[in-house]
Design a protein around this motif. Structure first.
Motif, PDB file in Angstrom:
ATOM      1  N   PRO A  42      22.075 -78.766  80.364  1.00 51.82           N
ATOM      2  CA  PRO A  42      21.424 -79.871  81.081  1.00 51.82           C
ATOM      3  C   PRO A  42      20.011 -79.525  81.541  1.00 51.82           C
ATOM      4  N   PHE A  43      19.773 -78.283  81.851  1.00 56.83           N
ATOM      5  CA  PHE A  43      18.455 -77.859  82.322  1.00 56.83           C
ATOM      6  C   PHE A  43      17.503 -77.632  81.151  1.00 56.83           C
ATOM      7  N   LEU A  44      18.030 -77.162  80.026  1.00 62.70           N
ATOM      8  CA  LEU A  44      17.182 -76.927  78.859  1.00 62.70           C
ATOM      9  C   LEU A  44      16.792 -78.215  78.153  1.00 62.70           C
ATOM     10  N   PHE A  45      17.711 -79.182  78.103  1.00 68.51           N
ATOM     11  CA  PHE A  45      17.442 -80.432  77.408  1.00 68.51           C
ATOM     12  C   PHE A  45      16.945 -81.544  78.328  1.00 68.51           C
ATOM     13  N   GLY A  46      16.851 -81.271  79.614  1.00 70.10           N
ATOM     14  CA  GLY A  46      16.253 -82.219  80.536  1.00 70.10           C
ATOM     15  C   GLY A  46      17.126 -83.382  80.946  1.00 70.10           C
ATOM     16  N   TYR A  47      18.422 -83.246  80.888  1.00 74.79           N
ATOM     17  CA  TYR A  47      19.270 -84.318  81.392  1.00 74.79           C
ATOM     18  C   TYR A  47      19.980 -83.912  82.672  1.00 74.79           C
ATOM     19  N   ALA A  48      19.361 -82.991  83.405  1.00 70.89           N
ATOM     20  CA  ALA A  48      19.922 -82.570  84.693  1.00 70.89           C
ATOM     21  C   ALA A  48      19.852 -83.700  85.719  1.00 70.89           C
ATOM     22  N   ALA A  49      18.976 -84.678  85.499  1.00 72.51           N
ATOM     23  CA  ALA A  49      18.888 -85.804  86.428  1.00 72.51           C
ATOM     24  C   ALA A  49      20.139 -86.686  86.346  1.00 72.51           C
ATOM     25  N   ASP A  50      20.803 -86.670  85.206  1.00 68.86           N
ATOM     26  CA  ASP A  50      22.061 -87.398  85.060  1.00 68.86           C
ATOM     27  C   ASP A  50      23.151 -86.515  85.665  1.00 68.86           C
ATOM     28  N   GLN A  51      23.337 -86.648  86.956  1.00 69.56           N
ATOM     29  CA  GLN A  51      24.190 -85.712  87.683  1.00 69.56           C
ATOM     30  C   GLN A  51      25.652 -85.775  87.254  1.00 69.56           C
ATOM     31  N   GLY A  52      26.107 -86.917  86.799  1.00 66.67           N
ATOM     32  CA  GLY A  52      27.484 -87.019  86.334  1.00 66.67           C
ATOM     33  C   GLY A  52      27.731 -86.157  85.109  1.00 66.67           C
ATOM     34  N   LEU A  53      26.864 -86.301  84.099  1.00 65.77           N
ATOM     35  CA  LEU A  53      27.010 -85.516  82.882  1.00 65.77           C
ATOM     36  C   LEU A  53      26.726 -84.045  83.145  1.00 65.77           C
ATOM     37  N   GLN A  54      25.751 -83.770  84.004  1.00 65.32           N
ATOM     38  CA  GLN A  54      25.464 -82.378  84.363  1.00 65.32           C
ATOM     39  C   GLN A  54      26.693 -81.725  84.992  1.00 65.32           C
ATOM     40  N   LEU A  55      27.343 -82.419  85.897  1.00 58.56           N
ATOM     41  CA  LEU A  55      28.531 -81.877  86.540  1.00 58.56           C
ATOM     42  C   LEU A  55      29.649 -81.643  85.530  1.00 58.56           C
ATOM     43  N   TRP A  56      29.871 -82.609  84.625  1.00 60.47           N
ATOM     44  CA  TRP A  56      30.907 -82.444  83.604  1.00 60.47           C
ATOM     45  C   TRP A  56      30.613 -81.236  82.724  1.00 60.47           C
ATOM     46  N   HIS A  57      29.362 -81.102  82.296  1.00 65.16           N
ATOM     47  CA  HIS A  57      29.035 -79.989  81.399  1.00 65.16           C
ATOM     48  C   HIS A  57      29.120 -78.641  82.108  1.00 65.16           C
ATOM     49  N   ILE A  58      28.750 -78.590  83.359  1.00 68.60           N
ATOM     50  CA  ILE A  58      28.895 -77.331  84.104  1.00 68.60           C
ATOM     51  C   ILE A  58      30.368 -76.995  84.292  1.00 68.60           C
ATOM     52  N   LEU A  59      31.175 -77.988  84.647  1.00 68.47           N
ATOM     53  CA  LEU A  59      32.610 -77.763  84.840  1.00 68.47           C
ATOM     54  C   LEU A  59      33.301 -77.372  83.537  1.00 68.47           C
ATOM     55  N   LEU A  60      33.062 -78.133  82.472  1.00 66.66           N
ATOM     56  CA  LEU A  60      33.692 -77.825  81.187  1.00 66.66           C
ATOM     57  C   LEU A  60      33.195 -76.493  80.629  1.00 66.66           C
ATOM     58  N   GLY A  61      31.903 -76.211  80.779  1.00 68.25           N
ATOM     59  CA  GLY A  61      31.360 -74.931  80.316  1.00 68.25           C
ATOM     60  C   GLY A  61      31.952 -73.757  81.066  1.00 68.25           C
ATOM     61  N   ALA A  62      32.139 -73.921  82.379  1.00 65.59           N
ATOM     62  CA  ALA A  62      32.747 -72.851  83.176  1.00 65.59           C
ATOM     63  C   ALA A  62      34.205 -72.632  82.761  1.00 65.59           C
ATOM     64  N   MET A  63      34.900 -73.704  82.442  1.00 73.13           N
ATOM     65  CA  MET A  63      36.288 -73.556  82.000  1.00 73.13           C
ATOM     66  C   MET A  63      36.364 -72.860  80.639  1.00 73.13           C
ATOM     67  N   VAL A  64      35.483 -73.219  79.716  1.00 72.71           N
ATOM     68  CA  VAL A  64      35.469 -72.579  78.397  1.00 72.71           C
ATOM     69  C   VAL A  64      35.127 -71.098  78.534  1.00 72.71           C
TER      70      VAL A  64
END
Length: 133
Positions: free
Chosen positions: A87-109
């Motif tokens: 989210p930080f590299l591709f610039g969609y960190a402002a979309d907090q919903g998707l950022q949260l999902w990707h951080i959560l799913l990435g941490a689980m993986v």
């Protein structure tokens, strides 16, 4: 002591969880709690990133289920970390919903990959080959 046995052995449910996480990552841009209404052309890179990372996670989990190798677990950790920083590299960190999902799913993986690597660290190649049997 029994808790150590539960997490001390690589179990098939961990591979199934990895497959489920891969599917969830692929469809994450369309989760209902997203801020934006539609995915436009400007945001197609995040859809592509989600799809590619999700397919790789799904494929690695399927490979681990069939034939276990340590490189698969290391690759899962790298993919999880990539999903966390994307989210930080591709610039969609402002979309907090998707950022949260990707951080959560990435941490689980990454967490599942690290757990599996820890479980299989001292196993020989022959013992890793017997995982699917």
């Amino acid at each position: 002591m029994s808790d150590n046995r539960i997490f001390g052995t690589h179990r098939p449910w961990e591979d199934w969880l990895g497959m489920l996480l891969g599917v969830l990552i692929m469809v994450s841009p369309w989760f209902p709690m997203q801020v934006s209404d539609a995915i436009d052309v400007e945001r197609s890179h995040l859809v592509l990133n989600s799809f590619v990372v999700g397919m790789l996670v799904l494929g690695l989990a399927q490979l681990e289920y069939v034939a276990l190798h340590r490189w698969q677990e290391v690759a899962s950790i790298v993919l999880g970390l990539w999903l966390i920083v994307s989210p930080f590299l591709f610039g969609y960190a402002a979309d907090q919903g998707l950022q949260l999902w990707h951080i959560l799913l990435g941490a689980m993986v990454a967490g599942i990959g690290a757990l599996q690597l820890w479980q299989d660290w001292n196993l020989s190649e022959q013992e890793l080959a017997q995982h699917s049997q």
